[in-house]
Design an enzyme around this catalytic site. Sequence first.
Site, PDB file in Angstrom:
ATOM      1  CG  HIS A  86      -1.812   5.495   4.149  1.00 31.35           C
ATOM      2  ND1 HIS A  86      -1.406   6.663   3.532  1.00 31.35           N
ATOM      3  CD2 HIS A  86      -2.191   5.864   5.404  1.00 31.35           C
ATOM      4  CE1 HIS A  86      -1.526   7.673   4.366  1.00 31.35           C
ATOM      5  NE2 HIS A  86      -2.006   7.224   5.517  1.00 31.35           N
ATOM      6  CG  ASP A 116      -0.566   7.003   0.293  1.00 32.06           C
ATOM      7  OD1 ASP A 116      -1.619   6.312   0.347  1.00 32.06           O
ATOM      8  OD2 ASP A 116       0.090   7.313   1.296  1.00 32.06           O
ATOM      9  CB  SER A 190      -4.234   9.567   6.341  1.00 36.11           C
ATOM     10  OG  SER A 190      -2.929   9.424   6.803  1.00 36.11           O
TER      11      SER A 190
END
Length: 353
Positions: A86, A116, A190
Amino acid sequence: MKKIILFITILMVTFSLASCSYGESPDKIEKEPTITQIENTITDVVGNVEKACIGIRSTTASGQGTGSGVIYKESNGEFYAVTNEHVIAGATKIQVYLGKVMYYTATLIGKDAKNDLAVIKFKTDIYGGSAKAIDINSTTDIIKAGQTVIAIGCPLGLENYNAVSTGVVSRVNSSDGKIQHSAEINPGNSGGALFNASGRLIGINVEKMTQTQTETGTIAVEGVGYAIGMKTVKTVIMDIEAANTEVERPLLGITVSLVNRYIATSDQVVLLPTSIDQAPVVSEVAPNKPGYKAGVKVNDVVIKIGTKDVVSNEDIVSVLSLSKYNEQLSIVVLRKNTSGIFERIELNINLVK
């Protein structure tokens, strides 16, 4: 649950925590480490691994975002890094940041949206740069609640490049190995690293919980972050490198509902054999999909998939998330015969599109 890539406006969340443990007195009382010794250990770890930690700037048609990543390999003058899918989703341009306002154009090798994760590569020839790969093959799979963890990433933007936070492992999901921990992570973390106190990479930070819904309303949540465990990370990296493109994961084409005899309604309890307290029960089978073609039926009780014993829906998902198309996967179900007795049936499923 919030994906922790940074876009435009965010709110900073901070917290503090302490932990202690008790046990039987040892024959010999060891001297407790001092605060200085603990701080020196964390400082040493950060010094040893920080050159493997990178910032990522992603440009899409709608704007720019930032995230983090970890260099896991160097080959022929190119550095390979893993991050979250993402972070780079929809990117028309990916740049790696190594501090000191230096940006390096990166190439997307491949991605795995189901897990992911994504792999990028870049060179530092233009500016020189300071980068170093970390050995992910030496990482440990022994992760236990209470272990110290160190998160390194770019929370709230690249201006916080390689910011460090610490915490402990709160729990490890037995289905997929995802690590819940209390180290502070925020938008921008992230794809960043989660290390143990020995400096071994144990996970890739992916998301945090910021609030939850209760009967009385929405309440804020602190200290609940998640990282993808290294077993999944290493498998996905190998799959991406082998495919050299996007990796798609297969579906069985079945829907299951988790039945627990202690909280289920009476009409649900009869779906389970008396020897089983909890299991996923098939509620729907899509026509012409792999599960249907293999002979899976409604009300089948799933107890095993591949080599994994099944007690929850997540057990099925965790196996499928690391499976590939054109593989064959076994599934064991319990099914009532015409006499109402449950029989054990093993089916072989061809994972085709």
